[in-house]
Design a protein around this motif. Structure first.
Motif: not given
Length: 163
Positions: A37-62
């Motif tokens: 679960p803590n790994t998932a939280a880290a992945q989610s945080a990175l994914g949301v960060f990338l999504l906020d930066r409009k980097r959809m392709r990079e965010a999606e796998p996370f």
């Protein structure tokens, strides 16, 4: 590490923030494993960060990895699963405003968000707004109107109570 990464992002120091988010994912994966679960939280945080930066392709796998991990390790109806579904649906709708996978995710997460955070929570309202917009695009006007009316009703009630 998350708090510092968030602080750096708010300070518009995006390169440093991203580096910390990526480091957090790497460390969590190495120390705890991919499905923790803590790994998932880290992945989610990175994914949301990338999504906020409009980097959809990079965010999606996370975002997908975080949601898959949460689905595997948390009980049904857990609010973190619902938040992960909302994050992924946000990405999918930015890429394709009539995405059917996003619809399924929203239909699953809205009741959980309402039950856990309340109908006036920003996440719940965001999910309702996204769902209504998607329904309009799919020409399901009656249901879209019901969802929009609910969202408006909640906003009005909260505005009256906050006076």
């Amino acid at each position: 590490i998350y708090s510092l990464a968030r602080l750096l992002a708010k300070s518009k120091r995006y390169t440093e923030a991203e580096s910390l988010y990526r480091r957090a994912v790497g460390q969590a994966t190495q120390l705890l494993g991919e499905r923790h679960p803590n790994t998932a939280a880290a992945q989610s945080a990175l994914g949301v960060f990338l999504l906020d930066r409009k980097r959809m392709r990079e965010a999606e796998p996370f975002l997908r990895a975080a949601l898959a991990s949460d689905l595997a390790s948390l009980p049904d109806g857990h609010p973190r699963i619902a938040t992960g579904q909302l994050n992924l649906s946000t990405l999918l709708l930015k890429r394709n405003p009539s995405d059917t996978e996003a619809r399924a995710l929203l239909e699953q997460c809205i009741p959980v968000l309402e039950r856990n955070w309340g109908d006036g929570d920003r996440r719940t309202l965001l999910a309702l707004d996204q769902y209504a917009a998607l329904l309009r695009l799919l020409r399901e006007f009656a249901l879209a109107g019901e969802v929009e009316a609910k969202s408006t009703r909640v906003r009005v009630q909260h505005a009256l109570h906050s006076r």
